[in-house]
Design a protein around this motif. Structure first.
Motif, mmCIF file in Angstrom:
data_model
loop_
_atom_site.group_PDB
_atom_site.id
_atom_site.type_symbol
_atom_site.label_atom_id
_atom_site.label_comp_id
_atom_site.label_asym_id
_atom_site.label_seq_id
_atom_site.Cartn_x
_atom_site.Cartn_y
_atom_site.Cartn_z
ATOM 1 N N TRP A 195 36.828 37.550 26.710
ATOM 2 C CA TRP A 195 37.492 38.593 27.507
ATOM 3 C C TRP A 195 37.765 39.853 26.699
ATOM 4 C CZ3 TRP A 195 37.475 38.579 32.540
ATOM 5 C CH2 TRP A 195 38.359 39.377 33.261
ATOM 6 N N ARG A 202 33.037 44.521 29.314
ATOM 7 C CA ARG A 202 33.440 43.417 30.185
ATOM 8 C C ARG A 202 32.900 43.603 31.606
ATOM 9 N NH1 ARG A 202 39.554 43.167 31.213
ATOM 10 N NH2 ARG A 202 39.696 42.752 28.978
ATOM 11 N N GLN A 203 32.998 44.845 32.107
ATOM 12 C CA GLN A 203 32.544 45.061 33.479
ATOM 13 C C GLN A 203 31.056 44.815 33.607
ATOM 14 O OE1 GLN A 203 34.679 45.519 36.130
ATOM 15 N NE2 GLN A 203 32.787 44.995 37.194
ATOM 16 N N LEU A 206 30.524 41.143 33.895
ATOM 17 C CA LEU A 206 30.856 40.634 35.231
ATOM 18 C C LEU A 206 29.765 41.015 36.232
ATOM 19 C CD1 LEU A 206 34.677 41.481 35.190
ATOM 20 C CD2 LEU A 206 33.679 39.183 35.096
ATOM 21 N N PHE A 209 26.852 38.714 35.658
ATOM 22 C CA PHE A 209 27.106 37.392 36.245
ATOM 23 C C PHE A 209 26.868 37.441 37.751
ATOM 24 C CE2 PHE A 209 30.024 34.383 38.337
ATOM 25 C CZ PHE A 209 29.475 33.199 37.842
ATOM 26 N N ASP A 210 27.357 38.510 38.375
ATOM 27 C CA ASP A 210 27.188 38.644 39.821
ATOM 28 C C ASP A 210 25.709 38.731 40.198
ATOM 29 O OD1 ASP A 210 28.515 38.876 42.353
ATOM 30 O OD2 ASP A 210 27.864 40.962 42.406
ATOM 31 N N LYS A 215 22.001 29.541 42.379
ATOM 32 C CA LYS A 215 22.967 29.018 43.339
ATOM 33 C C LYS A 215 24.127 28.365 42.596
ATOM 34 C CE LYS A 215 21.172 26.127 46.213
ATOM 35 N NZ LYS A 215 20.113 25.707 47.146
ATOM 36 N N GLU A 216 23.841 27.671 41.508
ATOM 37 C CA GLU A 216 24.924 27.157 40.663
ATOM 38 C C GLU A 216 25.040 28.015 39.426
ATOM 39 O OE1 GLU A 216 25.234 22.984 39.366
ATOM 40 O OE2 GLU A 216 26.501 23.696 37.722
ATOM 41 N N LYS A 217 26.107 28.783 39.378
ATOM 42 C CA LYS A 217 26.413 29.546 38.168
ATOM 43 C C LYS A 217 27.914 29.540 38.038
ATOM 44 C CE LYS A 217 26.080 33.938 40.751
ATOM 45 N NZ LYS A 217 25.568 35.328 40.794
ATOM 46 N N SER A 218 28.412 29.405 36.819
ATOM 47 C CA SER A 218 29.849 29.537 36.640
ATOM 48 C C SER A 218 30.128 30.385 35.422
ATOM 49 C CB SER A 218 30.560 28.186 36.576
ATOM 50 O OG SER A 218 29.968 27.353 35.640
ATOM 51 N N LEU A 219 31.212 31.142 35.534
ATOM 52 C CA LEU A 219 31.626 32.054 34.476
ATOM 53 C C LEU A 219 32.854 31.472 33.809
ATOM 54 C CD1 LEU A 219 31.367 34.996 33.216
ATOM 55 C CD2 LEU A 219 33.162 35.618 34.831
ATOM 56 N N HIS A 220 32.840 31.392 32.491
ATOM 57 C CA HIS A 220 33.968 30.843 31.742
ATOM 58 C C HIS A 220 34.439 31.908 30.765
ATOM 59 C CE1 HIS A 220 33.320 26.655 33.170
ATOM 60 N NE2 HIS A 220 32.168 27.221 33.484
ATOM 61 N N ALA A 221 35.539 32.551 31.131
ATOM 62 C CA ALA A 221 36.067 33.630 30.294
ATOM 63 C C ALA A 221 37.239 33.098 29.486
ATOM 64 C CB ALA A 221 36.516 34.792 31.172
#
Lengths: 246, 246
Positions: A195, A202-203, A206, A209-210, A215-221
């Motif tokens: 972070w 950072r933006q 993000l 990531f967007d 279909k399966e994606k996860s963000l771990h901040a």
């Protein structure tokens, strides 16, 4: 691929140095008896600091993965370590340093010049390494890619169908054109973001990531700077590979 | 606190209904022999749909936690389930519905009217439940708070020193003043965000995550809508409580 060295680490992990054409690399595997079936493979990405400088962090990741039954491998990036310097990269780095010292925002042109030729050169090398590694009887599929220069991970995820899942580290400059490639990614993704990463927008992370098409994606901040990824975040990433590569 | 019912679920979890003053609640604990020491407690937050409507999801979370050795408990929110309706809340909900049907952005005034009185009423009730639950010999500290109306979780994290860690779900309206309270939170936080949550403002959720004062906080964003938190995200949240409550 020719093996050039072999040593057994104290926790029963075998580390083998190899050379692929003129590219040095390292392969790690567990020697535990339970690992009689071909091991799934994780390619360990890294920044352009050279394998010997990155070795402590790479071997820690390799040991962690070996304990979970994964083989891991990495190769030197173009222009890093003992490989011949790339003149264009040196110019782009000098331009980058100048902009950063002048406190200017880093321009798209410099990011493109830094990253795009590196991606173009590195990705076929990682694919060649994959050919060689998967021909070894002790290594099987499926294959994961983890960390390092995120644009290399994006390109590999798009062009290399043998890569089934990727852990990406949102911690480096990303050329605008890579956002388009990101939309073409469909494999499961686990994206790590520090972070407060001083060298990272950072933006933009993000937005990237967007953009991923998966279909399966996860963000771990997590909190902290570039090198401060907490241990528990590494554990969660390992579980992601467990779900998708076993 | 008076227990009003007791049943043994098929996986060895004991579910006990209770009443605290006029507030109904439920306590779940494992009966396994290994659980002879007082169990750490997780308070299960939930939205304002009423305990009986939320029961299937709550009991699933309780069973998961019981398998890890946690006791869990929840209470009915003010104005929900069989508790007396709050007239001001009904007006705020009607105003909200009108704005949403008119496709207008939900105004700060309505968010404040919806959430702030609920937080003011609910938080002392959860604290009273905590007093009663921690007086039971089979329940010990430390205590975690998980999910539900995020503003209730924020306020509890600020005012209730017995809560040592919280899993928050960034999926509901957050009054602007709660961002100030968020800065006062210092306990470890694990924040879940559904990236495509139809009822949630993603940027507000990211701003709220940024505002939390906690040194250890991590954001876990997954694909899908409000109710689509994937199973693996629940597992990771459970590991967070394992690290902080055991």
């Amino acid at each position: 691929m020719q093996f050039t060295s072999e040593q057994r680490l104290d926790d029963g992990v075998i580390e083998r140095g190899f050379i692929l054409g003129e590219i040095p690399g390292i392969l790690w595997m567990t020697t535990s008896a339970s690992a009689s079936a071909p091991a799934p493979l994780i390619l360990l990405g890294h920044p352009t600091l050279g394998l010997s400088k990155m070795y402590p962090r790479l071997v820690a990741r390799a040991r962690h993965a070996a304990a979970e039954g994964f083989a891991t491998a990495t190769i030197e990036l173009p222009g890093s370590g003992d490989r011949p310097r790339r003149a264009a990269a040196a110019r782009a780095h000098a331009d980058l340093r100048r902009e950063m010292e002048a406190n200017e925002p880093v321009s798209d042109e410099i990011v493109d010049a830094l990253v795009l030729p590196l991606v173009d050169e590195a990705v076929p090398e990682w694919q060649a390494a994959l050919d060689a590694l998967l021909s070894l009887p002790e290594i099987g599929g499926p294959v994961g890619y983890s960390g390092g220069v995120i644009s290399i991970g994006i390109r590999l995820a798009v062009v290399e169908p043998r890569i089934a899942a990727a852990v990406l580290f949102a911690g480096s400059f990303v050329p605008r054109v890579m956002f388009e490639e990101a939309r073409q990614v469909t494999i499961p993704l686990h994206v790590l973001l520090q972070w407060d990463d001083e060298g990272n927008d950072r933006q933009a992370a993000l937005d990237l990531f967007d953009a991923f098409g998966s279909k399966e994606k996860s963000l771990h901040a997590n909190m902290g700077g570039h090198a401060g990824v907490p241990q528990f975040a590494g554990d969660v990433a390992a579980q992601f590979f467990d779900r998708h590569l076993k």
